[in-house]
Motif scaffolding. Structure first.
Motif, PDB file in Angstrom:
ATOM      1  N   ARG A 235     -57.276   6.388   0.631  1.00 52.24           N
ATOM      2  CA  ARG A 235     -56.468   7.512   1.134  1.00 52.24           C
ATOM      3  C   ARG A 235     -55.322   6.847   0.660  1.00 52.24           C
ATOM      4  N   THR A 236     -54.515   7.778  -0.163  1.00 52.77           N
ATOM      5  CA  THR A 236     -53.206   7.528  -0.917  1.00 52.77           C
ATOM      6  C   THR A 236     -52.251   7.206   0.263  1.00 52.77           C
ATOM      7  N   ASP A 237     -52.103   8.111   1.384  1.00 55.61           N
ATOM      8  CA  ASP A 237     -51.199   7.773   2.432  1.00 55.61           C
ATOM      9  C   ASP A 237     -51.208   6.524   3.032  1.00 55.61           C
ATOM     10  N   THR A 238     -52.206   5.750   2.820  1.00 55.27           N
ATOM     11  CA  THR A 238     -52.068   4.339   3.362  1.00 55.27           C
ATOM     12  C   THR A 238     -51.656   3.456   2.314  1.00 55.27           C
TER      13      THR A 238
ATOM     14  N   ARG B 164     -47.103  12.007  -4.884  1.00 54.04           N
ATOM     15  CA  ARG B 164     -46.467  11.804  -3.644  1.00 54.04           C
ATOM     16  C   ARG B 164     -44.998  12.041  -3.915  1.00 54.04           C
TER      17      ARG B 164
ATOM     18  N   SER C  58     -49.271  18.600   3.719  1.00 53.00           N
ATOM     19  CA  SER C  58     -49.296  18.833   5.053  1.00 53.00           C
ATOM     20  C   SER C  58     -50.610  18.748   5.698  1.00 53.00           C
TER      21      SER C  58
ATOM     22  N   LEU D  73     -48.610   3.379  -5.095  1.00 52.33           N
ATOM     23  CA  LEU D  73     -49.611   4.503  -5.379  1.00 52.33           C
ATOM     24  C   LEU D  73     -49.122   5.193  -6.775  1.00 52.33           C
ATOM     25  N   ARG D  74     -47.711   5.323  -6.863  1.00 57.48           N
ATOM     26  CA  ARG D  74     -47.308   6.151  -7.959  1.00 57.48           C
ATOM     27  C   ARG D  74     -47.369   5.275  -9.575  1.00 57.48           C
TER      28      ARG D  74
ATOM     29  N   GLN E 263     -44.455  15.652   0.031  1.00 60.24           N
ATOM     30  CA  GLN E 263     -45.382  15.309   0.947  1.00 60.24           C
ATOM     31  C   GLN E 263     -46.752  16.520   1.311  1.00 60.24           C
TER      32      GLN E 263
ATOM     33  N   SER F 148     -56.251  15.656   2.454  1.00 63.80           N
ATOM     34  CA  SER F 148     -56.195  14.178   2.010  1.00 63.80           C
ATOM     35  C   SER F 148     -56.601  13.788   0.541  1.00 63.80           C
TER      36      SER F 148
ATOM     37  N   ALA G  23     -45.685   4.039  -1.525  1.00 68.32           N
ATOM     38  CA  ALA G  23     -45.424   5.195  -2.397  1.00 68.32           C
ATOM     39  C   ALA G  23     -45.327   4.564  -3.918  1.00 68.32           C
TER      40      ALA G  23
ATOM     41  N   CYS H 182     -47.853  16.506  -5.356  1.00 78.16           N
ATOM     42  CA  CYS H 182     -48.295  16.140  -4.027  1.00 78.16           C
ATOM     43  C   CYS H 182     -49.221  14.739  -4.528  1.00 78.16           C
TER      44      CYS H 182
END
Ligand code: ATP
Ligand code: MG
Lengths: 263, 232
Positions: A75-78, A60, A65, A84-85, A63, A68, A81, A57
């Motif tokens: 925030r990594t979801d911004t 990434r 649920s 980030l990785r 995902q 954050s 991928a 997670c």
């Protein structure tokens, strides 16, 4: 040890009540912890408690649920991928080196493609990392020409060479023959000692205590213990005690020895 | 025997035509099949998957000769008259592509999720993972099946005579109808097909060996041919 003592510690990875649910099954729930820059967190816990899922997670590959994950406050979801990785590296139990490439090319591929380094620069950086994990001279070997321990060290060099902000290691010794465990553990200790921010999942409790500044124990997708290795190992919680006792018996160590192994 | 010798130039012209169609259709099949197979592997969007499955299912489960007739004799019914060479190449190429698509898709999938994730977790994007991690490792494994496909394709050219293309088999028939030397001529034609396919298979074996050796010899292993800096 890695703490420089200058001002307040900087949080590089901030995990805030992360949950993960797959088709009504909760795999992670309300997982929170903070990793300070240059520190190491070890994660222990029974099989199926969600340790690998947690790392996946963070990287990434899965995902989340709920909750954050913040990397350096972002925030990594911004982030895309791939970007980030390359900032949060992951080495898994099955080292999965690229079979068609030699050790050097395994390491340079990421440098060339994600860091856009020149061939020469990537080669140099890769050679330095292979040297650091004790593989100088074996750079032209292909994965099947290396031992398990050597392969795993290439896998670590491959991820570490990108100099990610955080490196996640998922049971990097559990697929190895016992006599090869130490050489890989030493590489991880070296990384921890040189200021890499690490999250280390392992079944080896003694090693988990030795390598980490903070130890975290998971059960059924939840964090049930968090603190200094010494405190966690001394926990009075019955289930934790049983877990530690069971895992230390095999290694011939005792709880107190493991706790004391760290200065 | 003299029937064979005296008609040899005529037959060899047909042989050259056969070779040309086989080569053209082979390139067509490999390119289109390679592309569609890669898409089939990489894209999970259902309409795309569905369309590819329909393509493969349709072309693999109907006789080649029926497909060929449709392209050449069927399309004029709706006002489209393809020239015989176009219909021939299209027919062979699409039929071959349907097989190659499936070979490529399965070959790429066979490399496995671990390799894919190892690439992704380094920060490679999907394109890089496919091009630099999955394809190079999948290719060696695809070679035997692709070779079978190429051999089948060479043999299928023998049906192009049905749409007026004067390839080897049609010319053999024509020669027989004037000389009545059926057996010698069929054997000659058979030998010519045999020669191409044996050569093709030998070439593929060599390629397989080179790829299996990997490393230095492999054309696909560009990354590992890097020079190691002496000073590092
Ligand atoms: N994609 C998924 N879909 C459904 N269940 C999953 C998925 N991934 C993991 N699980 C389940 O989640 C739980 C946690 O798995 P995980 O692999 O994270 O545990 P672990 O702590 O790493 O175990 P181990 O010590 O054996 O490696 C397991 O019960 C597993 O079966
Ligand atoms: Mg695990």
């Amino acid at each position: 040890m890695p703490d420089t003592g200058h001002g307040p510690a900087e949080v590089v990875l901030d995990v805030q009540s992360v949950g993960m649910t797959v088709s009504d099954t909760t795999i992670l729930s309300d997982v929170s912890f903070q990793l300070e820059r240059g520190h190491t967190i070890s994660v222990v816990g029974p099989s199926g408690s969600g340790k690998s899922t947690l790392l996946r997670c963070l990287n990434r590959l899965e995902q989340i649920s709920h909750g954050s994950v913040l990397l350096n406050g972002v925030r990594t979801d911004t982030l895309p991928a791939p970007a980030l990785r390359s900032r949060i590296g992951l080495v898994s139990q099955k080292f999965a080196l690229f079979g068609h490439l030699d050790a050097l090319a395994n390491v340079t591929l990421g440098l060339r493609r994600t860091r856009h380094m020149s061939k020469h620069g990537a080669n140099q950086q890769a050679m330095q990392w292979l040297d650091r994990v004790g593989l100088a001279g074996l750079e032209k070997r292909r994965p099947h020409e290396l031992s398990g321990g050597q392969q795993q060290r290439v896998a670590i060099a491959r991820a570490a060479a990108l100099e990610p902000d955080v490196l996640l290691l998922d049971e990097v010794t559990s697929a190895l023959d016992p006599e090869l465990v130490e050489e890989v553990e030493n590489v991880v200790l070296g990384l921890a000692g040189s200021g890499t921010s690490l999250v280390v999942v392992t079944h080896e409790i003694v090693f988990a205590a030795k390598v980490a500044d903070v130890m975290l124990m998971m059960e059924d997708g939840q964090v049930v213990e968090v603190g200094s290795p010494k405190d966690v190992l001394a926990s009075s919680r019955p289930r934790s005690q049983r877990f530690f006792a069971r895992h230390l018996r095999g290694s011939g160590d005792t709880v107190s020895e493991a706790g004391l192994a760290r200065p | 025997m003299s029937a064979v010798v005296s008609n040899l130039p005529f037959l060899l012209n047909g042989f050259v035509l056969t070779l040309g169609y086989a080569a053209g259709a082979l390139v067509f099949s490999m390119l289109l099949g390679g592309l569609l197979g890669t898409v089939g592997y990489a894209v999970h969007y259902w309409p795309v998957r569905w369309a590819l499955r329909a393509f493969v299912g349709l072309f693999r489960n109907t006789p080649f000769i029926v497909q060929l007739y449709i392209w050449f004799f069927g399309l004029p019914y709706v006002g489209v008259q393809l020239a015989a060479p176009v219909a021939g190449l299209l027919g062979l190429g699409l039929y071959g592509s349907s097989y190659v698509t499936e070979i490529v898709r399965a070959g790429l999938a066979g490399v496995g999720r671990e390799q894919e994730e190892a690439g992704l977790s380094l920060g490679l994007d999907h394109r890089d993972v496919i091009v630099r991690v999955v394809w190079p490792q999948a290719f060696a494994g695809m070679v035997p099946a692709l070779t079978n496909e190429a051999v089948a394709l060479v043999k299928n050219t023998s049906m192009l005579g049905f749409i007026t293309i004067t390839e080897l088999t049609l010319r053999t028939q024509q020669t027989i109808s004037s000389t009545f030397a059926s057996l010698p001529l069929y054997l000659t034609a058979g030998a010519m097909y045999l020669i191409i396919n044996v050569l093709l298979t030998m070439l593929a074996r060599r390629l397989e060996k080179v790829l299996a050796r990997g490393g230095r010899g492999s054309a696909l292993n560009l990354e590992s041919r890097t020079e190691v800096p002496v000073d590092a």
